[in-house]
Design an enzyme around this catalytic site. Structure first.
Site, PDB file in Angstrom:
ATOM      1  N   GLN A 211       0.813  -1.231   0.000  1.00 13.20           N
ATOM      2  CA  GLN A 211       0.000   0.000   0.000  1.00 13.20           C
ATOM      3  C   GLN A 211       0.843   1.276   0.000  1.00 13.20           C
ATOM      4  OE1 GLN A 211      -3.228   0.426  -0.481  1.00 13.20           O
ATOM      5  NE2 GLN A 211      -3.813  -1.721  -0.451  1.00 13.20           N
TER       6      GLN A 211
ATOM      7  N   ALA B 294       2.547  -3.650  -8.537  1.00 13.06           N
ATOM      8  CA  ALA B 294       2.442  -2.506  -9.459  1.00 13.06           C
ATOM      9  C   ALA B 294       1.050  -1.876  -9.519  1.00 13.06           C
ATOM     10  CB  ALA B 294       2.857  -2.944 -10.865  1.00 13.06           C
TER      11      ALA B 294
ATOM     12  N   CYS C 290     -10.012  -6.743  -0.785  1.00 16.37           N
ATOM     13  CA  CYS C 290      -9.176  -7.276  -1.869  1.00 16.37           C
ATOM     14  C   CYS C 290      -9.053  -8.788  -1.791  1.00 16.37           C
ATOM     15  CB  CYS C 290      -7.824  -6.584  -1.912  1.00 16.37           C
ATOM     16  SG  CYS C 290      -7.139  -6.248  -0.325  1.00 16.37           S
TER      17      CYS C 290
HETATM   18  N1  PLP Z   1      -0.716  -6.748   0.738  1.00 15.50           N
HETATM   19  C1  PLP Z   1      -1.564  -5.711   0.867  1.00 15.50           C
HETATM   20  C2  PLP Z   1      -1.407  -4.798   2.039  1.00 15.50           C
HETATM   21  C3  PLP Z   1      -2.553  -5.474  -0.081  1.00 15.50           C
HETATM   22  O1  PLP Z   1      -3.388  -4.440   0.066  1.00 15.50           O
HETATM   23  C4  PLP Z   1      -2.654  -6.364  -1.183  1.00 15.50           C
HETATM   24  C5  PLP Z   1      -3.721  -6.211  -2.192  1.00 15.50           C
HETATM   25  O2  PLP Z   1      -4.773  -5.743  -1.984  1.00 15.50           O
HETATM   26  C6  PLP Z   1      -1.737  -7.431  -1.274  1.00 15.50           C
HETATM   27  C7  PLP Z   1      -0.791  -7.587  -0.301  1.00 15.50           C
HETATM   28  C8  PLP Z   1      -1.791  -8.380  -2.424  1.00 15.50           C
HETATM   29  O3  PLP Z   1      -1.273  -7.788  -3.586  1.00 15.50           O
HETATM   30  P1  PLP Z   1      -1.604  -8.425  -5.024  1.00 15.50           P
HETATM   31  O4  PLP Z   1      -2.989  -8.030  -5.353  1.00 15.50           O
HETATM   32  O5  PLP Z   1      -0.601  -7.823  -5.939  1.00 15.50           O
HETATM   33  O6  PLP Z   1      -1.414  -9.891  -4.888  1.00 15.50           O
END
Ligand code: PLP
Length: 377
Positions: free
Chosen positions: A178, A199, A325
């Protein structure tokens, strides 16, 4: 209907200069960077230029940057390797990490002791408790603490965490997904061991990230095969995305102070306007010490229902609640639970980027107030 995107902590729009760099690469440099002929050498040159740009942006050496497919992979690569490669016996971790840390830790828990660090009421870890835990016993330890929390924006004092951990010879890993591209970062000055980045959180493409590794040879390969990424992660590189990511980070770092001031002003304005209009609203994010892209708000009980994000979406406002997410899973938030936030009240995360405009914030506030008025009627 007008649509306003306030879910930038989930993902950010890809910027024009990033798209242009990716299209250019796809059209002009299709060689495999592992080929020895000139098509391959040209691709290899671009790959290493991207690595150099990323390293420069975070004050690291190019050899310390390993390209991965995402932040999740970067986190997995460190934690799954901790026992075998680093002989880690104990992991000290914040209770409000992203699932890519928590789920992975559960998988290694049969070999490694897991200890959850105490946090304050906003979600930042208590560094005194970290020091106390590190001073007790002599187990080889990995400290894994995210830089900023994705649900409420709580910041951890990563500089102090690194300093304390070094005093007790502990390794430090930080999920900086983040904060990368949003806060100035200096790997050399921090002396941190591992950092995960992705990215798509800083206006780059999805499906590409990187892992910073202070001592590049300290981990075993995460993917075996043709020995790409200096043997750390085999597989033909995702060239266009890597190049897009390097352009995104270069731009983000160049304008970091201006973007921070601009976005922080949007956030402040939204918090003030909603706070002044809707009774019994609670600003969960600590506006004095948090990542400026995130504003999490607790809505009055009368508005709190599982349909709140849907109702806002129907009014054109894209935002999220809870573990936004994690692929649509409608679970309660482990972050809000750790902060003892009452279950009866709905918390919504609004998250901003440099592409948001003040009139979008005004529009969002108008629509939220409209929903509130309809609900209390
Ligand atoms: N770590 C944090 C704090 C996140 O907010 C996210 C995604 O939302 C991730 C890890 C995972 O990243 P990615 O979507 O690139 O796998």
């Amino acid at each position: 209907m007008r649509k306003v995107y306030l879910d930038n902590a989930a993902t950010t729009p890809v910027s024009d200069e990033v798209i242009e760099s990716m299209v250019k690469n796809l059209k002009q440099t299709f060689g495999n960077p592992s080929s020895s002929h000139h098509f391959g050498r040209e691709a290899k040159g671009q790959l290493e230029e991207a690595r150099r740009k990323i390293a420069t942006a975070i004050h690291a050496k190019p050899s310390q940057i390993c390209f991965t497919s995402c932040g999740t992979e970067s986190n997995n690569s460190v934690l799954k390797n901790a026992f075998q490669s680093l002989q880690i016996e104990r992991i000290l971790v914040s209770p409000i990490e992203h699932p890519s840390i928590h789920a992975t830790i559960k998988e290694v828990a049969q070999d490694i002791e897991i200890v959850y660090l105490p946090i304050d009421k906003f979600g930042s870890i208590l560094t005194d408790s970290l020091e106390k835990l590190l001073s007790e016993g002599n187990k080889k330890t990995l400290v894994s603490v995210m830089h900023a929390n994705n649900e409420v924006g709580a910041l951890n004092d990563i500089e102090t965490i690194c300093k304390i951990s070094k005093k007790y010879n502990a390794f430090v890993h930080s999920d900086m997904v983040q904060t990368m591209g949003h806060l100035p970062l200096n790997m050399e000055a921090l002396g941190i061991d591992f950092v995960a980045a992705s990215a798509h959180k800083f206006h780059g493409p999805k499906g590409v990230g990187f892992l910073y590794i202070k001592n590049p040879n300290c981990l075993k390969p995460f993917i075996s095969g043709g020995s790409q990424e200096r043997g750390m992660r085999s597989g033909t590189e995702n060239m266009a995305s890597i190049i897009g990511m390097s352009v995104a980070l270069e731009h983000a770092v160049k304008n970091i102070a201006d973007d921070e001031a601009y976005v922080n002003n949007l956030r402040k304005s939204m918090a003030e306007k909603l706070g002044n209009t809707i009774l019994d609203i609670e600003i969960i994010t600590n506006l004095e010490n948090s990542l400026y892209t995130v504003l999490t708000i607790g809505f009055p009980e009368i508005m709190s229902n599982d349909m709140l994000t849907f109702q806002l979406d129907m009014k054109g406002i894209a935002c999220s609640s809870g573990s936004a997410c994690s692929s649509g899973a409608n679970k309660g938030s482990h972050v809000l639970e750790a902060l003892n936030y009452p279950k009866e009240r709905k918390a919504i995360r609004f998250s901003f980027s440099k592409f948001n405009k003040m009139d979008e914030i005004e529009y969002a506030v108008e629509k939220i107030v409209e929903l509130y008025t309809e609900t209390v009627k």
